[in-house]
Scaffold this motif. Structure first.
Motif, mmCIF file in Angstrom:
data_model
loop_
_atom_site.group_PDB
_atom_site.id
_atom_site.type_symbol
_atom_site.label_atom_id
_atom_site.label_comp_id
_atom_site.label_asym_id
_atom_site.label_seq_id
_atom_site.Cartn_x
_atom_site.Cartn_y
_atom_site.Cartn_z
ATOM 1 N N SER A 14 0.643 -1.537 0.024
ATOM 2 C CA SER A 14 0.062 -0.094 -0.461
ATOM 3 C C SER A 14 0.801 1.494 -0.106
ATOM 4 N N ARG A 15 1.986 0.974 0.599
ATOM 5 C CA ARG A 15 2.926 2.367 0.785
ATOM 6 C C ARG A 15 3.730 2.181 -0.536
ATOM 7 N N LEU A 16 3.707 1.617 -1.598
ATOM 8 C CA LEU A 16 4.621 1.275 -2.921
ATOM 9 C C LEU A 16 3.359 2.066 -3.712
ATOM 10 N N VAL A 17 2.128 1.669 -3.317
ATOM 11 C CA VAL A 17 1.319 2.570 -4.730
ATOM 12 C C VAL A 17 1.303 3.572 -4.324
ATOM 13 N N GLU A 18 1.238 3.943 -2.379
ATOM 14 C CA GLU A 18 0.902 5.794 -2.969
ATOM 15 C C GLU A 18 2.461 6.125 -3.201
ATOM 16 N N GLU A 19 3.428 6.223 -2.980
ATOM 17 C CA GLU A 19 4.469 6.657 -3.202
ATOM 18 C C GLU A 19 5.132 6.302 -5.012
ATOM 19 N N ILE A 20 4.454 5.736 -5.415
ATOM 20 C CA ILE A 20 5.295 6.093 -7.039
ATOM 21 C C ILE A 20 4.011 6.671 -8.075
ATOM 22 N N ALA A 21 2.241 6.423 -7.053
ATOM 23 C CA ALA A 21 1.246 7.159 -7.857
ATOM 24 C C ALA A 21 0.943 8.664 -7.316
ATOM 25 N N HIS A 22 1.790 8.972 -6.316
ATOM 26 C CA HIS A 22 1.869 10.466 -6.699
ATOM 27 C C HIS A 22 2.403 10.704 -6.691
ATOM 28 N N PRO A 85 3.250 -1.176 -19.870
ATOM 29 C CA PRO A 85 4.458 -1.170 -19.313
ATOM 30 C C PRO A 85 3.355 -1.120 -17.771
ATOM 31 N N ALA A 86 4.416 -1.860 -17.333
ATOM 32 C CA ALA A 86 3.862 -2.086 -15.392
ATOM 33 C C ALA A 86 3.414 -0.539 -14.787
ATOM 34 N N LEU A 87 4.175 0.023 -15.158
ATOM 35 C CA LEU A 87 3.703 1.269 -14.217
ATOM 36 C C LEU A 87 2.858 2.436 -15.028
ATOM 37 N N GLU A 88 2.419 2.191 -16.500
ATOM 38 C CA GLU A 88 0.879 2.272 -16.499
ATOM 39 C C GLU A 88 -0.515 1.818 -16.387
#
Length: 111
Positions: A14-22, A85-88
């Motif tokens: 969940s913290r990875l989601v927050e860091e990457i998306a924001h 791509p995974a990021l997208e």
């Protein structure tokens, strides 16, 4: 506070989601491109697609679309394929717009 090593009671993904998306929320409008480790993006996508919509996840989307990463060992969900791509894919899983032309497949019509 600099010496603290404890974290909020939440899964790492969940913290990875927050860091990457924001992070992308800030970088994209400024035209800044950042490469994230795929090893961080993949669990973030999985977490986001397993989390109920009521808790800011997109579990319902994973019931309609199959997410397939070109640059990682990731294929999750059901339905027409959304490939890129995974990021997208993570951006879509966090209800954000992917980069123009980054995704392909019949699942694009369902996002």
């Amino acid at each position: 506070m600099a010496e603290r090593t404890d974290t909020p009671p939440a899964p790492l993904a969940s913290r990875l989601v927050e860091e990457i998306a924001h992070g992308e929320d800030i970088r994209r409008p400024l035209g800044i491109v950042r490469e994230y480790p795929v090893a961080a993006i993949v669990p973030a996508i999985g977490y986001q697609l397993r989390t109920p919509d009521a808790f800011d996840g997109t579990k319902s989307l994973a019931k309609r679309v199959r997410f397939v990463a070109d640059n990682a060992d990731l294929a999750i969900g059901q339905g027409p394929e959304l490939r890129g791509p995974a990021l997208e894919l993570l951006m879509v899983a966090t209800r954000r717009a992917p980069r123009e032309g980054a995704l392909s497949g019949p699942g694009r019509a369902l996002i």
